[in-house]
Motif scaffolding. Structure first.
Motif, PDB file in Angstrom:
ATOM      1  N   ASP A  34     -21.976   3.904  -9.965  1.00  0.00           N
ATOM      2  CA  ASP A  34     -22.855   4.136 -11.119  1.00  0.00           C
ATOM      3  C   ASP A  34     -22.217   3.664 -12.423  1.00  0.00           C
ATOM      4  OD1 ASP A  34     -24.689   5.215  -9.416  1.00  0.00           O
ATOM      5  OD2 ASP A  34     -24.452   7.291 -10.079  1.00  0.00           O
ATOM      6  N   ILE A  35     -20.898   3.464 -12.417  1.00  0.00           N
ATOM      7  CA  ILE A  35     -20.226   3.008 -13.635  1.00  0.00           C
ATOM      8  C   ILE A  35     -20.441   1.510 -13.868  1.00  0.00           C
ATOM      9  CG2 ILE A  35     -18.497   4.829 -13.436  1.00  0.00           C
ATOM     10  CD1 ILE A  35     -16.487   2.764 -12.468  1.00  0.00           C
ATOM     11  N   PHE A  36     -21.011   0.814 -12.881  1.00  0.00           N
ATOM     12  CA  PHE A  36     -21.312  -0.606 -13.022  1.00  0.00           C
ATOM     13  C   PHE A  36     -22.801  -0.810 -13.299  1.00  0.00           C
ATOM     14  CE2 PHE A  36     -17.550  -0.509 -10.281  1.00  0.00           C
ATOM     15  CZ  PHE A  36     -16.739  -1.460 -10.879  1.00  0.00           C
ATOM     16  N   LYS A  37     -23.139  -1.955 -13.841  1.00  0.00           N
ATOM     17  CA  LYS A  37     -24.541  -2.296 -14.080  1.00  0.00           C
ATOM     18  C   LYS A  37     -25.273  -2.576 -12.772  1.00  0.00           C
ATOM     19  CE  LYS A  37     -23.853  -4.262 -18.708  1.00  0.00           C
ATOM     20  NZ  LYS A  37     -23.968  -5.485 -19.562  1.00  0.00           N
ATOM     21  N   GLU A  38     -24.520  -3.040 -11.782  1.00  0.00           N
ATOM     22  CA  GLU A  38     -25.123  -3.417 -10.498  1.00  0.00           C
ATOM     23  C   GLU A  38     -24.185  -3.044  -9.362  1.00  0.00           C
ATOM     24  OE1 GLU A  38     -26.331  -7.586  -8.202  1.00  0.00           O
ATOM     25  OE2 GLU A  38     -26.210  -7.534 -10.392  1.00  0.00           O
ATOM     26  N   LYS A  39     -24.736  -2.567  -8.248  1.00  0.00           N
ATOM     27  CA  LYS A  39     -23.922  -2.218  -7.085  1.00  0.00           C
ATOM     28  C   LYS A  39     -23.602  -3.477  -6.295  1.00  0.00           C
ATOM     29  CE  LYS A  39     -23.658   0.967  -3.188  1.00  0.00           C
ATOM     30  NZ  LYS A  39     -24.333   2.059  -2.436  1.00  0.00           N
ATOM     31  N   ARG A  40     -22.318  -3.669  -6.008  1.00  0.00           N
ATOM     32  CA  ARG A  40     -21.840  -4.827  -5.253  1.00  0.00           C
ATOM     33  C   ARG A  40     -20.710  -4.360  -4.335  1.00  0.00           C
ATOM     34  NH1 ARG A  40     -21.391  -6.350 -10.871  1.00  0.00           N
ATOM     35  NH2 ARG A  40     -22.983  -7.822 -11.566  1.00  0.00           N
ATOM     36  N   PRO A  41     -20.186  -5.227  -3.458  1.00  0.00           N
ATOM     37  CA  PRO A  41     -18.981  -4.858  -2.714  1.00  0.00           C
ATOM     38  C   PRO A  41     -17.883  -4.422  -3.686  1.00  0.00           C
ATOM     39  CG  PRO A  41     -19.908  -6.874  -1.830  1.00  0.00           C
ATOM     40  CD  PRO A  41     -20.696  -6.565  -3.072  1.00  0.00           C
ATOM     41  N   LEU A  42     -17.057  -3.469  -3.263  1.00  0.00           N
ATOM     42  CA  LEU A  42     -16.093  -2.849  -4.166  1.00  0.00           C
ATOM     43  C   LEU A  42     -14.654  -3.103  -3.719  1.00  0.00           C
ATOM     44  CD1 LEU A  42     -15.558  -0.941  -6.581  1.00  0.00           C
ATOM     45  CD2 LEU A  42     -15.710   0.969  -4.966  1.00  0.00           C
ATOM     46  N   ASN A  56      -8.555 -11.397 -13.639  1.00  0.00           N
ATOM     47  CA  ASN A  56      -8.835 -12.752 -13.168  1.00  0.00           C
ATOM     48  C   ASN A  56      -9.597 -12.750 -11.851  1.00  0.00           C
ATOM     49  OD1 ASN A  56      -7.710 -14.132 -15.354  1.00  0.00           O
ATOM     50  ND2 ASN A  56      -5.651 -14.022 -14.491  1.00  0.00           N
ATOM     51  N   MET A  57      -9.355 -11.741 -11.011  1.00  0.00           N
ATOM     52  CA  MET A  57     -10.148 -11.611  -9.787  1.00  0.00           C
ATOM     53  C   MET A  57     -11.619 -11.362 -10.129  1.00  0.00           C
ATOM     54  SD  MET A  57      -8.475 -12.001  -6.906  1.00  0.00           S
ATOM     55  CE  MET A  57      -9.474 -11.109  -5.708  1.00  0.00           C
ATOM     56  N   ALA A  58     -11.869 -10.528 -11.117  1.00  0.00           N
ATOM     57  CA  ALA A  58     -13.245 -10.235 -11.514  1.00  0.00           C
ATOM     58  C   ALA A  58     -13.940 -11.467 -12.073  1.00  0.00           C
ATOM     59  CB  ALA A  58     -13.258  -9.098 -12.534  1.00  0.00           C
ATOM     60  N   ILE A  59     -13.213 -12.238 -12.853  1.00  0.00           N
ATOM     61  CA  ILE A  59     -13.788 -13.462 -13.429  1.00  0.00           C
ATOM     62  C   ILE A  59     -14.111 -14.469 -12.321  1.00  0.00           C
ATOM     63  CG2 ILE A  59     -13.276 -15.472 -14.872  1.00  0.00           C
ATOM     64  CD1 ILE A  59     -11.591 -13.570 -16.636  1.00  0.00           C
ATOM     65  N   LYS A  60     -13.221 -14.575 -11.349  1.00  0.00           N
ATOM     66  CA  LYS A  60     -13.396 -15.549 -10.266  1.00  0.00           C
ATOM     67  C   LYS A  60     -14.461 -15.123  -9.267  1.00  0.00           C
ATOM     68  CE  LYS A  60     -10.697 -18.050  -6.773  1.00  0.00           C
ATOM     69  NZ  LYS A  60      -9.348 -18.228  -6.149  1.00  0.00           N
ATOM     70  N   ASN A  61     -14.705 -13.806  -9.143  1.00  0.00           N
ATOM     71  CA  ASN A  61     -15.625 -13.286  -8.125  1.00  0.00           C
ATOM     72  C   ASN A  61     -16.690 -12.387  -8.759  1.00  0.00           C
ATOM     73  OD1 ASN A  61     -14.048 -14.082  -5.475  1.00  0.00           O
ATOM     74  ND2 ASN A  61     -12.529 -13.163  -6.839  1.00  0.00           N
ATOM     75  N   PRO A  62     -17.657 -12.972  -9.454  1.00  0.00           N
ATOM     76  CA  PRO A  62     -18.665 -12.165 -10.155  1.00  0.00           C
ATOM     77  C   PRO A  62     -19.595 -11.385  -9.231  1.00  0.00           C
ATOM     78  CG  PRO A  62     -19.245 -14.500 -10.217  1.00  0.00           C
ATOM     79  CD  PRO A  62     -17.862 -14.412  -9.659  1.00  0.00           C
ATOM     80  N   ASP A  63     -19.567 -11.680  -7.934  1.00  0.00           N
ATOM     81  CA  ASP A  63     -20.415 -10.988  -6.966  1.00  0.00           C
ATOM     82  C   ASP A  63     -19.731  -9.764  -6.357  1.00  0.00           C
ATOM     83  OD1 ASP A  63     -18.561 -12.668  -5.764  1.00  0.00           O
ATOM     84  OD2 ASP A  63     -19.805 -13.034  -3.999  1.00  0.00           O
ATOM     85  N   ASP A 115     -14.077  -1.855  -0.077  1.00  0.00           N
ATOM     86  CA  ASP A 115     -14.013  -3.022   0.812  1.00  0.00           C
ATOM     87  C   ASP A 115     -12.606  -3.599   0.943  1.00  0.00           C
ATOM     88  OD1 ASP A 115     -17.001  -4.073   1.456  1.00  0.00           O
ATOM     89  OD2 ASP A 115     -16.944  -3.089  -0.487  1.00  0.00           O
ATOM     90  N   LYS A 116     -11.820  -3.540  -0.128  1.00  0.00           N
ATOM     91  CA  LYS A 116     -10.467  -4.097  -0.093  1.00  0.00           C
ATOM     92  C   LYS A 116      -9.599  -3.363  -1.101  1.00  0.00           C
ATOM     93  CE  LYS A 116      -9.839  -8.591   0.434  1.00  0.00           C
ATOM     94  NZ  LYS A 116      -9.706 -10.054   0.184  1.00  0.00           N
ATOM     95  N   ILE A 117      -8.310  -3.230  -0.738  1.00  0.00           N
ATOM     96  CA  ILE A 117      -7.326  -2.596  -1.609  1.00  0.00           C
ATOM     97  C   ILE A 117      -6.201  -3.579  -1.889  1.00  0.00           C
ATOM     98  CG2 ILE A 117      -5.620  -0.736  -1.818  1.00  0.00           C
ATOM     99  CD1 ILE A 117      -7.414   0.946   0.023  1.00  0.00           C
ATOM    100  N   PHE A 118      -5.834  -3.702  -3.160  1.00  0.00           N
ATOM    101  CA  PHE A 118      -4.700  -4.534  -3.553  1.00  0.00           C
ATOM    102  C   PHE A 118      -3.563  -3.640  -4.040  1.00  0.00           C
ATOM    103  CE2 PHE A 118      -8.467  -7.199  -4.373  1.00  0.00           C
ATOM    104  CZ  PHE A 118      -8.136  -8.337  -3.665  1.00  0.00           C
TER     105      PHE A 118
END
Length: 217
Positions: A34-42, A56-63, A115-118
């Motif tokens: 809910d903290i995002f404008k749109e629900k996507r993979p997390l 930079n990951m967010a910029i490269k992967n807008p989906d 979906d993934k942890i760094f």
């Protein structure tokens, strides 16, 4: 190393629209997107520091939606400020921040929500008595097992050989399996397109070899 406290960082974090605190995040369990404008993979980064990698990951992967997690407010404040500086050119609406202790993640994220942890250049906690504080310890792997999707993966990078070898031993005695392992990641073809953290740039520039593993269940 003692972290320098920045005066006013607590109020800055409380007022930042891009960030939520641990208590609020716990209230949102099951609805964290809910903290995002749109629900996507997390995807999440635990201990993100000043946020270069996750930004930079967010910029490269807008989906994909990204959450950078950091418990130190002075460090988190700098990450938010740097995001805002970048946003003078383009809004990064798929990146949010969480001010929380990693031990609380199972109280914040729902079962199989991530979906993934760094884990990037985590504190090695070199003394044996502090082993349970390492982000690749059995206690933390149990937390990740709860919040990570069944087909999800964890990517871990470090320049600390001792921490990496410790992590390999932990993995060997657990339900987790190695999908990828390298003691010199930057020399391999898999590093093509690699997004680096601030520490990664610094340590690699000093000639340190970067270790990386990818694990799943």
């Amino acid at each position: 190393m003692r972290l320098r406290h920045i005066k006013g960082c607590e109020d800055f974090i409380s007022d930042a629209k891009e960030c939520i605190r641990e208590d609020k995040a716990i209230e949102l369990k099951g609805k964290i997107q809910d903290i995002f404008k749109e629900k996507r993979p997390l995807q999440i980064e635990i201990g993100m520091g000043k946020g270069q990698f996750i930004r930079n990951m967010a910029i490269k992967n807008p989906d994909i939606n990204f959450i950078g997690i950091e418990k130190y407010e002075s460090v988190l404040m700098k990450a938010i400020q740097r995001k805002r500086n970048i946003e003078t050119e383009k809004e990064i609406d798929n990146l949010r921040f969480l001010c929380a202790d990693a031990r609380k993640l199972a109280e914040i994220f729902d079962v199989c929500e991530v979906d993934k942890i760094f884990l990037n250049f985590s504190d090695p906690w070199p003394k044996d008595r502090h082993a349970n504080r390492r982000l690749t310890s059995p206690d933390f792997l149990n937390i990740y097992d709860t919040i990570l999707k069944k087909d999800g993966v964890i990517e871990f990078k470090t320049d600390n050989r001792g921490l990496f070898e410790y992590s390999l031993e932990v993995i060997k005695d657990s339900k987790w399996k190695l999908n990828y392992c390298s003691f010199d990641f930057h020399s391999e073809k898999e590093s093509e397109g690699n997004i680096m953290t601030e520490y990664e740039e610094k340590f690699a520039g000093q000639g340190n070899k970067i270790c990386k593993m990818i694990i799943s269940r």
